[in-house]
Write a protein that holds these residues in place. Structure first.
Motif, PDB file in Angstrom:
ATOM      1  N   MET A 331       0.825  -1.202   0.000  1.00  0.00           N
ATOM      2  CA  MET A 331       0.000   0.000   0.000  1.00  0.00           C
ATOM      3  C   MET A 331       0.860   1.253   0.000  1.00  0.00           C
ATOM      4  N   ASN A 332       1.939   1.251   0.783  1.00  0.00           N
ATOM      5  CA  ASN A 332       2.828   2.414   0.836  1.00  0.00           C
ATOM      6  C   ASN A 332       4.136   1.991   1.474  1.00  0.00           C
ATOM      7  N   ASP A 333       5.149   1.748   0.649  1.00  0.00           N
ATOM      8  CA  ASP A 333       6.437   1.238   1.134  1.00  0.00           C
ATOM      9  C   ASP A 333       7.177   2.260   1.984  1.00  0.00           C
ATOM     10  N   SER A 334       6.964   3.565   1.707  1.00  0.00           N
ATOM     11  CA  SER A 334       7.708   4.612   2.414  1.00  0.00           C
ATOM     12  C   SER A 334       7.036   5.026   3.723  1.00  0.00           C
ATOM     13  N   ASN A 335       5.827   4.555   3.946  1.00  0.00           N
ATOM     14  CA  ASN A 335       5.084   4.961   5.128  1.00  0.00           C
ATOM     15  C   ASN A 335       5.285   3.949   6.242  1.00  0.00           C
ATOM     16  N   ARG A 336       5.830   4.398   7.358  1.00  0.00           N
ATOM     17  CA  ARG A 336       6.084   3.495   8.485  1.00  0.00           C
ATOM     18  C   ARG A 336       4.923   3.461   9.482  1.00  0.00           C
ATOM     19  N   GLY A 337       3.856   4.172   9.171  1.00  0.00           N
ATOM     20  CA  GLY A 337       2.688   4.093  10.038  1.00  0.00           C
ATOM     21  C   GLY A 337       1.999   2.756   9.867  1.00  0.00           C
ATOM     22  N   TYR A 338       1.263   2.322  10.867  1.00  0.00           N
ATOM     23  CA  TYR A 338       0.622   1.021  10.770  1.00  0.00           C
ATOM     24  C   TYR A 338      -0.897   1.148  10.836  1.00  0.00           C
ATOM     25  N   ILE A 339      -1.537   0.083  10.383  1.00  0.00           N
ATOM     26  CA  ILE A 339      -2.994   0.006  10.409  1.00  0.00           C
ATOM     27  C   ILE A 339      -3.380  -1.212  11.256  1.00  0.00           C
ATOM     28  N   PHE A 340      -4.678  -1.493  11.362  1.00  0.00           N
ATOM     29  CA  PHE A 340      -5.091  -2.721  12.050  1.00  0.00           C
ATOM     30  C   PHE A 340      -5.995  -3.521  11.122  1.00  0.00           C
ATOM     31  N   LEU A 341      -5.955  -4.815  11.270  1.00  0.00           N
ATOM     32  CA  LEU A 341      -6.746  -5.707  10.431  1.00  0.00           C
ATOM     33  C   LEU A 341      -7.903  -6.293  11.230  1.00  0.00           C
ATOM     34  N   VAL A 342      -9.054  -6.370  10.582  1.00  0.00           N
ATOM     35  CA  VAL A 342     -10.251  -6.923  11.235  1.00  0.00           C
ATOM     36  C   VAL A 342     -10.750  -8.117  10.440  1.00  0.00           C
ATOM     37  N   LYS A 343     -11.094  -9.188  11.136  1.00  0.00           N
ATOM     38  CA  LYS A 343     -11.671 -10.383  10.522  1.00  0.00           C
ATOM     39  C   LYS A 343     -13.146 -10.462  10.902  1.00  0.00           C
ATOM     40  N   GLY A 344     -14.001 -10.601   9.927  1.00  0.00           N
ATOM     41  CA  GLY A 344     -15.428 -10.696  10.194  1.00  0.00           C
ATOM     42  C   GLY A 344     -15.770 -11.961  10.960  1.00  0.00           C
ATOM     43  N   THR A 345     -16.687 -11.856  11.887  1.00  0.00           N
ATOM     44  CA  THR A 345     -17.083 -13.034  12.673  1.00  0.00           C
ATOM     45  C   THR A 345     -18.123 -13.876  11.940  1.00  0.00           C
ATOM     46  N   ASP A 346     -18.783 -13.292  10.956  1.00  0.00           N
ATOM     47  CA  ASP A 346     -19.791 -14.018  10.181  1.00  0.00           C
ATOM     48  C   ASP A 346     -19.717 -13.548   8.737  1.00  0.00           C
ATOM     49  N   GLY A 347     -18.709 -14.034   8.022  1.00  0.00           N
ATOM     50  CA  GLY A 347     -18.483 -13.592   6.651  1.00  0.00           C
ATOM     51  C   GLY A 347     -17.546 -12.397   6.606  1.00  0.00           C
ATOM     52  N   GLN A 348     -17.570 -11.686   5.472  1.00  0.00           N
ATOM     53  CA  GLN A 348     -16.675 -10.547   5.278  1.00  0.00           C
ATOM     54  C   GLN A 348     -17.044  -9.395   6.209  1.00  0.00           C
ATOM     55  N   PHE A 349     -16.025  -8.738   6.771  1.00  0.00           N
ATOM     56  CA  PHE A 349     -16.276  -7.558   7.601  1.00  0.00           C
ATOM     57  C   PHE A 349     -16.653  -6.375   6.731  1.00  0.00           C
ATOM     58  N   SER A 350     -16.064  -6.283   5.535  1.00  0.00           N
ATOM     59  CA  SER A 350     -16.386  -5.182   4.619  1.00  0.00           C
ATOM     60  C   SER A 350     -16.111  -5.592   3.186  1.00  0.00           C
ATOM     61  N   GLU A 351     -16.736  -4.865   2.269  1.00  0.00           N
ATOM     62  CA  GLU A 351     -16.538  -5.107   0.847  1.00  0.00           C
ATOM     63  C   GLU A 351     -16.439  -3.757   0.133  1.00  0.00           C
ATOM     64  N   LYS A 352     -16.230  -3.803  -1.174  1.00  0.00           N
ATOM     65  CA  LYS A 352     -16.142  -2.582  -1.968  1.00  0.00           C
ATOM     66  C   LYS A 352     -17.436  -1.785  -1.793  1.00  0.00           C
TER      67      LYS A 352
END
Length: 361
Positions: A331-352
């Motif tokens: 997503m951004n090789d030069s950016n050292r900031g981090y994000i968090f990942l979420v896993k849906g408990t019943d299918g996808q957590f989000s879509e387009k």
């Protein structure tokens, strides 16, 4: 000092602010007897140090006399000559009384989240089924607890409809005065958390990119200024116009005043046009879509378990934080900031289409 009698009716209210004299703000609450000549009993005073405590006590003192006053008003209105104005006033008084009872229940509850209460429909099923199947009917409902209104098309035969409903359920029609009106009620369209928000893919065409209106914020020094929160990759540039689809038409609602991708952030703010400010439901909603108060989470994400979001594509979803500290070089090789990942408990957590949703816990 707040002095009240044994019947909790307010007799005398005087706030003595002692800040300049003794360096504190104190309100002393005490009682007086039924004898108006007797001095207030200061043997067991109660000190109140916060504005919230004071407001709660004053509200409690006023609760009973206000309810009695509303009861008297309703009794007087029942004896008045029937008119639309009297019916409207009675409905407003009844609504205030109901709200006071609701607030009493809410105040006495031991938990902050109110339980879901199931309600029984007043309109009988046979009446509902018939009106839903009738193409001439726009809408219908109980009106001010006294009448049953049916809104229909201009060419509807009122007598035929009235006879049909009476034959279907005479008891219901006799209890609730039937009124048939040849008009359509236009419900007010609102913008709220989880709705679609769009931007033009290119300035010279009519293609649009769609994301989610995550929520609203207001300006501290000007509450009339409202900003919609969404994502940078839908609104990568300032001054981009924002749109919504309403009644199959695209309408402009504002423009981008701030957007950023710094430190792995994907954020944009849209200033809402004055014409749409009154149409914004700025309340934040929980996973059951009930309105709630909220604050920005400042705790470490490793201490957060279950999270939710309301998005345009997948509506309400629930998930758990899979990684509280995740770095994405793609997503951004030069950016050292981090994000968090979420896993849906019943299918996808989000879509387009969910981009821009606020994640909350």
């Amino acid at each position: 000092m707040l002095v009240y009698d044994t019947n909790t009716r307010v007799c005398f209210l005087k706030l003595l602010i002692l800040k300049k004299e003794i360096g504190c703000n104190t309100v002393i609450i005490t009682k007086c007897s039924d004898d108006k000549n007797e001095k207030a009993d200061m043997s067991n005073p109660k000190n109140i140090h916060t504005e919230e405590e004071l407001l709660r006590i004053i509200t409690t003192c006023l609760n009973k006399p206000l309810k009695e006053m509303l009861e008297r008003w309703l009794a007087n209105l029942d004896t008045e000559v029937s008119s639309k104005q009297a019916a409207g006033i009675k409905a407003e008084v009844e609504a205030i009384r109901k709200q006071m009872e609701f607030d009493d229940c809410d105040e006495s509850a031991s938990i902050s989240v109110s339980p879901v209460v199931s309600t029984t429909s007043v309109v009988p099923d046979d009446v509902k089924n018939y009106l839903f199947s009738n193409s001439e009917v726009y809408s219908f409902g109980i009106w001010m607890d006294s009448s049953f209104k049916v809104f229909v098309k201009n060419d509807t035969d009122e007598k035929t409809l009235m006879d049909k409903l009476t034959n279907l359920n005479q008891t219901f029609i006799e209890k609730y005065h039937l009124e048939i009106e040849k008009r359509k009620i236009a419900l007010k369209q609102t913008l709220k958390q989880g709705d679609s928000i769009q931007a033009k893919a290119h300035s010279d065409d009519d293609e649009y990119c769609e994301g989610t209106l995550g929520g609203f914020v207001t300006k501290v020094d000007d509450k009339k200024k409202i900003y919609a929160l969404t994502c940078n990759h839908i609104f990568p540039e300032q001054n981009q116009l924002a749109y919504i689809e309403q009644n199959q038409n695209i309408k402009e609602i504002g423009f981008c005043v701030y957007t950023t991708r710094e430190k792995s952030c994907d954020f944009a703010a849209i200033e809402i046009n004055d014409a749409f400010v009154s149409k914004c439901d700025i309340a934040l909603r929980r996973d059951d879509k009930k309105k709630t108060n909220a604050k920005v989470n400042t705790k470490e994400l490793k201490n957060v378990g279950i999270v939710h979001k309301i998005g345009k594509a997948t509506d309400v979803t629930t998930g758990m934080i899979l990684s509280p500290e995740y770095y994405d070089k793609v997503m951004n090789d030069s950016n050292r900031g981090y994000i968090f990942l979420v896993k849906g408990t019943d299918g996808q957590f989000s879509e387009k289409g969910d981009s821009g949703s606020l994640v909350f816990c």
